[in-house]
Design a protein around this motif. Structure first.
Motif, PDB file in Angstrom:
ATOM      1  N   TYR A 287       0.715  -1.125  -0.025  1.00 30.13           N
ATOM      2  CA  TYR A 287       0.079   0.131   0.008  1.00 30.13           C
ATOM      3  C   TYR A 287       0.717   1.175  -0.041  1.00 30.13           C
ATOM      4  N   PHE A 288       1.863   1.169   0.751  1.00 27.39           N
ATOM      5  CA  PHE A 288       3.033   2.348   0.888  1.00 27.39           C
ATOM      6  C   PHE A 288       4.032   2.498  -0.488  1.00 27.39           C
ATOM      7  N   ALA A 289       4.226   1.195  -1.071  1.00 31.93           N
ATOM      8  CA  ALA A 289       5.154   1.128  -2.200  1.00 31.93           C
ATOM      9  C   ALA A 289       4.417   1.533  -3.502  1.00 31.93           C
ATOM     10  N   LYS A 290       3.245   1.134  -3.749  1.00 33.04           N
ATOM     11  CA  LYS A 290       2.814   1.254  -4.894  1.00 33.04           C
ATOM     12  C   LYS A 290       2.111   2.621  -5.257  1.00 33.04           C
ATOM     13  N   ARG A 291       1.942   3.103  -6.399  1.00 35.29           N
ATOM     14  CA  ARG A 291       1.122   4.180  -6.798  1.00 35.29           C
ATOM     15  C   ARG A 291      -0.040   4.032  -6.831  1.00 35.29           C
ATOM     16  N   GLN A 292      -1.145   5.031  -6.039  1.00 38.33           N
ATOM     17  CA  GLN A 292      -2.468   5.273  -6.290  1.00 38.33           C
ATOM     18  C   GLN A 292      -3.035   5.692  -7.500  1.00 38.33           C
ATOM     19  N   ASN A 293      -2.340   7.065  -7.763  1.00 35.35           N
ATOM     20  CA  ASN A 293      -2.893   7.754  -8.894  1.00 35.35           C
ATOM     21  C   ASN A 293      -2.300   7.250 -10.319  1.00 35.35           C
ATOM     22  N   ARG A 294      -3.105   6.343 -10.601  1.00 32.90           N
ATOM     23  CA  ARG A 294      -2.484   5.657 -12.146  1.00 32.90           C
ATOM     24  C   ARG A 294      -2.544   6.268 -13.266  1.00 32.90           C
ATOM     25  N   GLY A 295      -3.516   7.437 -13.263  1.00 35.16           N
ATOM     26  CA  GLY A 295      -3.696   8.049 -14.335  1.00 35.16           C
ATOM     27  C   GLY A 295      -2.425   9.227 -14.763  1.00 35.16           C
ATOM     28  N   GLN A 296      -1.803   9.387 -13.790  1.00 39.13           N
ATOM     29  CA  GLN A 296      -0.687  10.413 -13.792  1.00 39.13           C
ATOM     30  C   GLN A 296       0.855   9.778 -13.861  1.00 39.13           C
ATOM     31  N   LEU A 297       1.488  10.699 -14.533  1.00 39.96           N
ATOM     32  CA  LEU A 297       3.056  10.110 -14.584  1.00 39.96           C
ATOM     33  C   LEU A 297       3.781  11.109 -13.796  1.00 39.96           C
ATOM     34  N   GLU A 298       4.099  10.824 -12.566  1.00 41.21           N
ATOM     35  CA  GLU A 298       4.848  11.961 -11.849  1.00 41.21           C
ATOM     36  C   GLU A 298       6.029  11.488 -11.601  1.00 41.21           C
ATOM     37  N   SER A 299       6.185  10.038 -11.250  1.00 40.41           N
ATOM     38  CA  SER A 299       7.754   9.478 -11.148  1.00 40.41           C
ATOM     39  C   SER A 299       7.838   8.070 -11.870  1.00 40.41           C
ATOM     40  N   VAL A 300       8.954   7.584 -11.528  1.00 38.72           N
ATOM     41  CA  VAL A 300       9.324   6.333 -12.335  1.00 38.72           C
ATOM     42  C   VAL A 300       8.515   5.473 -11.944  1.00 38.72           C
ATOM     43  N   ASP A 301       7.836   5.424 -10.795  1.00 36.51           N
ATOM     44  CA  ASP A 301       7.059   4.418 -10.134  1.00 36.51           C
ATOM     45  C   ASP A 301       5.706   4.325 -10.991  1.00 36.51           C
ATOM     46  N   ASP A 302       5.316   5.197 -11.520  1.00 37.06           N
ATOM     47  CA  ASP A 302       4.288   5.246 -12.342  1.00 37.06           C
ATOM     48  C   ASP A 302       4.215   4.494 -13.633  1.00 37.06           C
ATOM     49  N   LEU A 304       4.835   1.447 -13.829  1.00 34.77           N
ATOM     50  CA  LEU A 304       4.387   0.339 -13.640  1.00 34.77           C
ATOM     51  C   LEU A 304       2.778   0.159 -14.140  1.00 34.77           C
ATOM     52  N   TYR A 305       2.358   1.139 -14.461  1.00 37.05           N
ATOM     53  CA  TYR A 305       0.911   1.199 -14.946  1.00 37.05           C
ATOM     54  C   TYR A 305       0.833   1.682 -16.511  1.00 37.05           C
ATOM     55  N   VAL A 306       1.909   1.625 -17.103  1.00 38.26           N
ATOM     56  CA  VAL A 306       2.055   2.065 -18.488  1.00 38.26           C
ATOM     57  C   VAL A 306       1.816   0.897 -19.304  1.00 38.26           C
ATOM     58  N   ASP A 307       1.495   1.046 -20.606  1.00 34.78           N
ATOM     59  CA  ASP A 307       1.575  -0.245 -21.501  1.00 34.78           C
ATOM     60  C   ASP A 307       2.811  -0.469 -21.780  1.00 34.78           C
ATOM     61  N   LYS A 308       2.823  -1.861 -22.076  1.00 32.28           N
ATOM     62  CA  LYS A 308       4.529  -2.483 -22.391  1.00 32.28           C
ATOM     63  C   LYS A 308       4.848  -2.142 -23.647  1.00 32.28           C
ATOM     64  N   ARG A 309       3.875  -1.750 -24.695  1.00 25.06           N
ATOM     65  CA  ARG A 309       4.217  -1.332 -26.027  1.00 25.06           C
ATOM     66  C   ARG A 309       4.704  -0.062 -25.933  1.00 25.06           C
ATOM     67  N   ILE A 310       4.148   0.801 -25.191  1.00 20.67           N
ATOM     68  CA  ILE A 310       4.830   2.277 -25.031  1.00 20.67           C
ATOM     69  C   ILE A 310       6.151   2.257 -24.295  1.00 20.67           C
ATOM     70  N   GLN A 329      18.422   3.226  -9.044  1.00 19.87           N
ATOM     71  CA  GLN A 329      17.788   3.595  -8.349  1.00 19.87           C
ATOM     72  C   GLN A 329      16.385   3.250  -7.927  1.00 19.87           C
ATOM     73  N   ILE A 330      15.973   2.180  -8.780  1.00 21.92           N
ATOM     74  CA  ILE A 330      14.746   1.521  -8.491  1.00 21.92           C
ATOM     75  C   ILE A 330      14.646   0.388  -7.542  1.00 21.92           C
ATOM     76  N   SER A 331      13.850   0.777  -6.359  1.00 23.12           N
ATOM     77  CA  SER A 331      13.792  -0.492  -5.501  1.00 23.12           C
ATOM     78  C   SER A 331      12.843  -1.415  -5.589  1.00 23.12           C
ATOM     79  N   ASP A 332      11.832  -1.169  -6.278  1.00 23.76           N
ATOM     80  CA  ASP A 332      10.560  -1.863  -6.630  1.00 23.76           C
ATOM     81  C   ASP A 332      10.798  -2.929  -7.760  1.00 23.76           C
ATOM     82  N   LYS A 333      10.976  -4.241  -7.216  1.00 22.34           N
ATOM     83  CA  LYS A 333      11.349  -5.331  -7.985  1.00 22.34           C
ATOM     84  C   LYS A 333      10.293  -5.770  -9.137  1.00 22.34           C
ATOM     85  N   GLU A 334       8.902  -5.536  -8.715  1.00 21.17           N
ATOM     86  CA  GLU A 334       8.017  -5.638  -9.600  1.00 21.17           C
ATOM     87  C   GLU A 334       8.267  -4.640 -11.081  1.00 21.17           C
TER      88      GLU A 334
END
Length: 397
Positions: A287-302, A304-310, A329-334
């Motif tokens: 809950y604290f690691a994943k981004r909640q606002n999936r529609g915005q691109l504010e950091s590299v963590d976002d 995770l919700y972008v289409d693979k083709r893009i 610099q990315i700690s999120d393994k997923e």
């Protein structure tokens, strides 16, 4: 014989009542006492037991309330008859009997006082104990010609005495004393009570505290009525960023980005430890690691919700060395797994080789690469003919 119904009061605290001893032939009777408007149960008596024997050694009003818990049959033995019978036994046995009754009365008082302290707020309990310690120290202060109104007690001794009475941990007692100092109930001298990471109170031998021995209990009672203790406890429970990072396992940079995006601030606005632990228990650390606002691109963590083709089109257009700086610099393994999966085999192997030989990379350079990648993703997601300003959602700030 006397028969009583469930809930019926047989003896009432503070009233004389019938001067008699009651033997329980059948049923159960609850013995209770009231202290500071708190009802404290001293015990439950059953068949064959008795109560009211204090009339043999005292003519004062009853010290406790006896209430039937069930239908009861009681044998009522008048105190006068018992006293007459006692005159026929040796004086030594009369003395033993009276001594045993007085000892039981004293134990009931001590039990009532101890149970009352346990039921009170922490601050009020400590105030009572400090008042007793201050009274005990008065003769010594008078001998030293110190100001009688201001006891100056070693904090280590105070913590030890409070722990003995309340059973609380050293850390808990030290934290309570700090709250009492913040509420001006006591003054901490030679520094303040400090706590270490091992949950033990670290107190200097020179550390002392002072207070007004006659006013501290009254003031603590007033504070308890207004729940200042509870409110202050909530404030002291506020969690810092370091503790939040430790509890959630999420790096502070990522937490700060989520806070800036108002993703968790509304849910855990006060950031108390209990709330953080509750969210971890109910929603998991993700809950604290994943981004909640999936529609915005504010950091590299976002990403995770972008289409693979893009991502494939964007990442394969970025230099391998730059991507290596970003990936380090990315700690999120997923997220890392997804990004590596959007690269060609040769590019992925090259980046992995660079990362293995690198010493960690430069966070500033990684941030520049992050912005480049995010802008490229935004451009590909932007509808044809739309401006960059219209394509992105308005910032809440």
């Amino acid at each position: 014989m006397k028969k009583v119904s469930p809930g019926e009061v047989i003896l009432s605290e503070g009233y004389m009542g019938l001067p008699a001893i009651f033997v329980i032939k059948d049923g159960q009777v609850e013995i209770s006492i009231t202290r500071d408007d708190i009802r404290i149960v001293l015990g439950t008596l059953g068949k064959g037991q008795f109560f009211g024997e204090d009339v043999l050694v005292s003519s004062e009003p009853r010290r406790y309330t006896a209430r039937a818990l069930s239908y009861c049959e009681l044998q009522v033995v008048e105190a006068a008859a018992v006293k007459v019978a006692m005159e026929g036994i040796p004086s030594f046995l009369r003395h033993m009997l009276r001594s045993l009754i007085q000892a039981a009365m004293k134990k009931d008082e001590q039990l009532a006082g101890h149970e009352n302290i346990q039921r009170q707020s922490d601050i009020l309990s400590c105030a009572h104990i400090l008042a007793l310690m201050g009274a005990a120290d008065a003769p010594a202060r008078a001998a030293r010609r110190e100001r009688e109104g201001e006891p100056n007690l070693p904090v280590a001794d105070v913590i030890r005495r409070i722990r003995d009475v309340t059973g609380h941990s050293r850390r808990h007692v030290a934290a309570t004393l700090k709250r009492m100092a913040m509420l001006n109930l006591i003054s901490l001298n030679n520094g303040s009570v400090s706590l270490d990471a091992n949950a033990d109170g670290v107190v200097s031998a020179a550390q002392t505290l002072s207070f007004h021995p006659t006013a501290i209990v009254t003031r603590a009672q007033e504070l308890a009525k207004h729940n200042f203790d509870g409110r202050l406890q909530g404030e002291l429970e506020l969690i810092g960023l370091d503790d939040l990072e430790t509890l959630t396992g999420v790096e502070r940079n990522q937490l700060l980005k989520k806070l800036a995006a108002a993703e968790i601030a509304e849910d855990v606005f006060n950031f108390s430890r209990t709330e953080v632990l509750r969210f971890i228990s109910e929603k998991g650390r993700d809950y604290f690691a994943k981004r909640q606002n999936r529609g915005q691109l504010e950091s590299v963590d976002d990403l995770l919700y972008v289409d693979k083709r893009i991502l494939f089109d964007v990442l394969n257009g970025v230099d391998e060395f730059d991507l290596a700086k970003l990936f380090q610099q990315i700690s999120d393994k997923e997220l890392l797994t997804k990004l590596y999966g959007c690269l060609s085999k040769s590019k992925r192997e090259e980046i992995e080789k660079i990362v293995a030989q690198s010493d960690g990379g430069d966070p500033y350079e990684a941030e520049q690469v992050e912005q480049t990648v995010l802008e490229a993703v935004k451009a590909l997601r932007r509808p044809p003919g739309a401006s960059a300003q219209a394509a992105e959602p308005a910032s809440p700030y």
